[in-house]
Design an enzyme around this catalytic site. Sequence first.
Site, PDB file in Angstrom:
ATOM      1  N   ASN A 154       0.801  -1.230   0.000  1.00  0.00           N
ATOM      2  CA  ASN A 154       0.000   0.000   0.000  1.00  0.00           C
ATOM      3  C   ASN A 154       0.829   1.274   0.000  1.00  0.00           C
ATOM      4  OD1 ASN A 154      -1.624  -2.028   2.256  1.00  0.00           O
ATOM      5  ND2 ASN A 154      -2.555  -1.559   0.278  1.00  0.00           N
ATOM      6  N   VAL A 161       1.146   6.970  -0.349  1.00  0.00           N
ATOM      7  CA  VAL A 161       0.411   6.064   0.543  1.00  0.00           C
ATOM      8  C   VAL A 161      -1.010   5.853   0.031  1.00  0.00           C
ATOM      9  CG1 VAL A 161      -0.384   5.686   2.905  1.00  0.00           C
ATOM     10  CG2 VAL A 161       1.761   6.914   2.494  1.00  0.00           C
ATOM     11  N   CYS A 162      -1.434   4.589  -0.010  1.00  0.00           N
ATOM     12  CA  CYS A 162      -2.800   4.258  -0.394  1.00  0.00           C
ATOM     13  C   CYS A 162      -3.610   4.002   0.874  1.00  0.00           C
ATOM     14  CB  CYS A 162      -2.811   3.020  -1.295  1.00  0.00           C
ATOM     15  SG  CYS A 162      -4.459   2.577  -1.891  1.00  0.00           S
ATOM     16  N   LEU A 163      -4.333   5.021   1.307  1.00  0.00           N
ATOM     17  CA  LEU A 163      -5.176   4.936   2.493  1.00  0.00           C
ATOM     18  C   LEU A 163      -6.478   5.647   2.179  1.00  0.00           C
ATOM     19  CD1 LEU A 163      -5.264   3.994   5.477  1.00  0.00           C
ATOM     20  CD2 LEU A 163      -4.398   6.250   6.111  1.00  0.00           C
ATOM     21  N   ASP A 194      -6.048  -3.341  -2.450  1.00  0.00           N
ATOM     22  CA  ASP A 194      -6.043  -1.947  -2.897  1.00  0.00           C
ATOM     23  C   ASP A 194      -4.594  -1.461  -2.933  1.00  0.00           C
ATOM     24  OD1 ASP A 194      -6.934   0.535  -3.671  1.00  0.00           O
ATOM     25  OD2 ASP A 194      -7.410   1.216  -1.646  1.00  0.00           O
TER      26      ASP A 194
END
Length: 233
Positions: A154, A161-163, A194
């Site tokens: 992620n 950052v994938c959040l 994701d």
Amino acid sequence: MIKLFKVKEKQRENAENANGKTPVKKQSAGELRLHRDISELNLPKTCSITFPNGKDDLMNFEVSIRPDEGYYVGGTFVFTFQVSPIYPHEAPKVKCKTKVTRQTLFAHSLFAYLLYFLPTLLHGCSVYLLIFFLANTIACILTCALHLQVYHPNIDLEGNVCLNILREDWKPVLNINTIIYGLFHLFTQPNYEDPLNHEAAAVLRDNPKLFESNVRRAMAGGYVGQTFFIRCI
């Protein structure tokens, strides 16, 4: 009414200047809200917050996360936060970086690079080839200094950052505490569904044991595939 308030505020500022007082910088709504968020922080014991530019610059700070469980236990990961003046109507910009000294960076990069390529080069290499190799080594070390990667499904190799709460699920009712807990959750339960680093996500999905081995190798300072990772343990 709004114009009247502005006129009175201007008159007060002029009076303070005439009396020799230093004008007080007016805080934006985002700064006021961020000040409240920081004063109400309730972080896990494995997380900490610092202000590299001093407490006068609340809008730029760093958060260190040291997971105490999961794949990344024992590592230290640093995130930079840039907060907009219109916060909380816009989510902070968050990026991940590793926290290492330049001496550590040079030593680990040079050692790994020599270990990886030198045996081949010394087998019948010329002086000119050795000079080219050393120059290329220095260039690679400088490149590593600019891009301190983290092996994570992620988080990509540029630190993005994938959040979800930093993107489509951000709401003004959320705060800095929520974001830090979300980042902490990424290290205790990385999500392959994701991803930003698709290669790492595929390994986590198909072969968790190999993923764990790759994480330990990256955190210890070494190559995973063609990518060199700086030690962060």
